[in-house]
Motif scaffolding. Structure first.
Motif, mmCIF file in Angstrom:
data_model
loop_
_atom_site.group_PDB
_atom_site.id
_atom_site.type_symbol
_atom_site.label_atom_id
_atom_site.label_comp_id
_atom_site.label_asym_id
_atom_site.label_seq_id
_atom_site.Cartn_x
_atom_site.Cartn_y
_atom_site.Cartn_z
ATOM 1 N N LEU A 280 0.830 -1.201 0.000
ATOM 2 C CA LEU A 280 0.000 0.000 0.000
ATOM 3 C C LEU A 280 0.867 1.254 0.000
ATOM 4 O O LEU A 280 0.601 2.213 -0.738
ATOM 5 C CB LEU A 280 -0.940 -0.009 1.203
ATOM 6 C CG LEU A 280 -1.904 1.166 1.332
ATOM 7 C CD1 LEU A 280 -2.792 1.281 0.090
ATOM 8 C CD2 LEU A 280 -2.764 1.010 2.588
ATOM 9 N N PRO B 219 -0.916 -2.112 7.219
ATOM 10 C CA PRO B 219 -1.966 -3.139 7.098
ATOM 11 C C PRO B 219 -2.830 -3.192 8.341
ATOM 12 O O PRO B 219 -2.446 -2.712 9.419
ATOM 13 C CB PRO B 219 -1.165 -4.435 6.906
ATOM 14 C CG PRO B 219 0.167 -4.154 7.508
ATOM 15 C CD PRO B 219 0.443 -2.700 7.257
ATOM 16 N N ASP C 216 -6.528 -0.292 4.070
ATOM 17 C CA ASP C 216 -5.637 -1.328 3.533
ATOM 18 C C ASP C 216 -6.348 -2.093 2.428
ATOM 19 O O ASP C 216 -6.954 -3.139 2.668
ATOM 20 C CB ASP C 216 -5.205 -2.267 4.652
ATOM 21 C CG ASP C 216 -4.229 -3.331 4.155
ATOM 22 O OD1 ASP C 216 -3.714 -3.181 3.027
ATOM 23 O OD2 ASP C 216 -3.991 -4.298 4.887
ATOM 24 N N THR D 67 -5.170 -5.997 1.612
ATOM 25 C CA THR D 67 -5.436 -7.151 2.470
ATOM 26 C C THR D 67 -6.604 -7.958 1.923
ATOM 27 O O THR D 67 -6.627 -9.176 1.973
ATOM 28 C CB THR D 67 -5.748 -6.690 3.905
ATOM 29 O OG1 THR D 67 -4.570 -6.113 4.463
ATOM 30 C CG2 THR D 67 -6.200 -7.860 4.774
#
Length: 468
Positions: free
Chosen positions: A154, A217, A243, A246
């Motif tokens: 990210l 995350p 996030d 994920t």
């Protein structure tokens, strides 16, 4: 550290104040100019129309928080909202005109011209302002020093987008991460990490950072909570990025629940206007195709009846949108009518095929009656192909995200089919590939993608070596 020039560093409030003032001036001056052209003079009535529109526009923009920084937003989004708010303001002024005992506009042409000229000038001056600010930022003015918390996927994606958009005026100070940071193929090398979270807080306290983007995350919520608390002792603006890596986001979008921000993870694109657009497309294309294939379908039906005993049509139970059961129409191509808990897929040289069943399946002619499903509304022209209920129950246990393909209506043709994933799925890998394309279709759906798939189906979707 060497800092970029920052003459406009604290001018965001000034820009917002300027646009408030400029919007009102544009509406007023446009009213005067247009009134002078149509009425040869600027009457008090024309000033009144401008005043009403100015007030309406200002209050709408304040209520909708329009006077904020548009630094990171494409102009088309700003232009869209401005256009909507001006239309509402114009309607307010027009409504007042119909209620007053005197005319604010000399003619309907005067009224339309005022609307068009004002709208055009509002867009042009805002576009010019945005271009000037972007040019200044590219040259180092009005810049912001940015820290990215997170060196994972990210954080890397955020840095990539910032670096590709110098017009935003963001200079990345560096990436910071937690003490338990572990490097992987998706993460930045440890050598490229500027520091840990304590060092980030200290740099923010020292005034070296204007904005902090938290891109950690969800598994590191404890670090995030601690960091946000410590950054409250600085003057840095703090932004949090959900996030998105994920989860396998499917048509994700932001929403709100009673004023609370919500981010959808799995969501169907078929809501609101999209559902109406999709339905209009299905009905229009479906009726056109049915008109073309009505006679061929008649002859196929006769051929099915005379070549083997049994009904012309086979209606198989399958899953539709939201996983609800539907009956999918097909020309019968087999001597059996499997529709229960166990359904055996057709194979090459299958002895269950009728004399013309193999030909119908290879050419997809057996699926022509599904246009009736489309008109009925249980299927679409384009979408994930419907599988037998038995196959759904089997594969939903084996493939993660399998049932997400039912967030839209099943289709006669689909993204997976024109990419070669049609016919028998005798291995789990083949079905996984089909599902991958199905979910990609849902994620990127548009009516233009539907039209593209229909067009490509003509050339590569009817006949396939894997269809038995």
């Amino acid at each position: 550290m060497k800092y970029q020039k920052g003459v406009l560093q604290s001018r965001q409030t000034t820009v917002a104040m300027f646009t408030r003032f400029a919007d009102s001036i544009v509406i007023l001056v446009s009213s005067i100019v247009v009134a002078s052209y149509y009425a040869n003079s600027s009457s008090a009535a024309s000033y009144l129309s401008a005043f009403i529109a100015m007030l309406a526009f200002y209050f709408i923009c304040e209520i909708k928080h329009f006077y904020v920084s548009w630094r990171t937003t494409p102009f088309r989004m700003e232009a869209w909202r401005l256009s909507v708010y001006w239309i509402i303001s114009f309607m307010a002024a027009s409504s007042a005109d119909s209620l007053l005992p005197f005319e604010m506009f000399s003619s309907i042409q005067h009224q339309i011209a005022w609307f068009g000229v004002t709208w055009f000038v509002l867009l042009i001056y805002r576009r010019t302002l945005k271009l000037c600010l972007r040019l200044a930022r590219v040259h180092g003015y009005n810049s912001r020093q940015i820290a990215i918390v997170g060196a994972g996927q990210l954080g890397k994606e955020l840095a990539k987008r910032i670096n590709k958009s110098p017009w935003m005026g963001f200079n990345i100070v560096g990436h910071y991460d937690t003490p338990d940071y572990v490097q992987s193929e998706y993460h930045l090398p440890i050598s490229e990490i500027k520091g840990n979270l304590d060092e980030l807080v200290q740099d923010a306290k020292d005034g070296k950072i204007d904005r902090v983007y938290i891109a950690l995350p969800v598994s590191k919520q404890s670090y995030i909570a601690k960091l946000v608390n410590e950054l409250a002792d600085t003057t840095a603006a703090v932004m949090y990025l959900p996030d998105v890596f994920t989860f396998e986001l499917l048509h994700a979008r932001s929403d709100n629940l009673g004023g609370l921000p919500v981010i959808s993870i799995y969501s169907s694109p078929m809501d609101g206007s999209n559902r109406i657009t999709k339905r209009i497309f299905d009905l229009t294309v479906g009726m056109m195709i049915l008109a073309l294939i009505a006679i061929p379908m008649l002859f196929i039906g006769i051929a099915v009846k005379v070549t083997s005993p049994g009904p012309i049509f086979f209606k198989q139970n399958r899953y539709g949108i939201d996983g609800k059961a539907i009956k999918v129409w097909k020309f019968r191509s087999m001597t059996v009518m499997e529709n229960g808990d166990k359904v055996t897929q057709a194979k090459k040289g299958d002895n269950r095929l009728t004399p013309i069943g193999g030909f119908l399946r290879r050419t997809s002619l057996d699926e022509l009656p599904q246009f009736i499903n489309v008109i009925q509304g249980s299927m679409s022209i384009v979408g994930p192909r419907p599988h037998a209920v038995a196959h759904n129950e089997e594969y939903r246990k084996l493939i993660n995200g399998y049932m997400l393909r039912h967030l839209v209506k099943p289709g006669i043709t689909g993204w997976a089919q024109i990419n070669g994933w049609r016919g028998e799925t005798d291995t789990l890998e083949k079905m996984e590939k089909r599902i991958e394309f199905d979910l990609d279709y849902i994620r990127n759906w548009s009516v233009f993608l539907d039209a593209k798939i229909v067009f490509l189906t003509i050339f590569k979707g009817f006949i396939d070596k894997n269809a038995y």
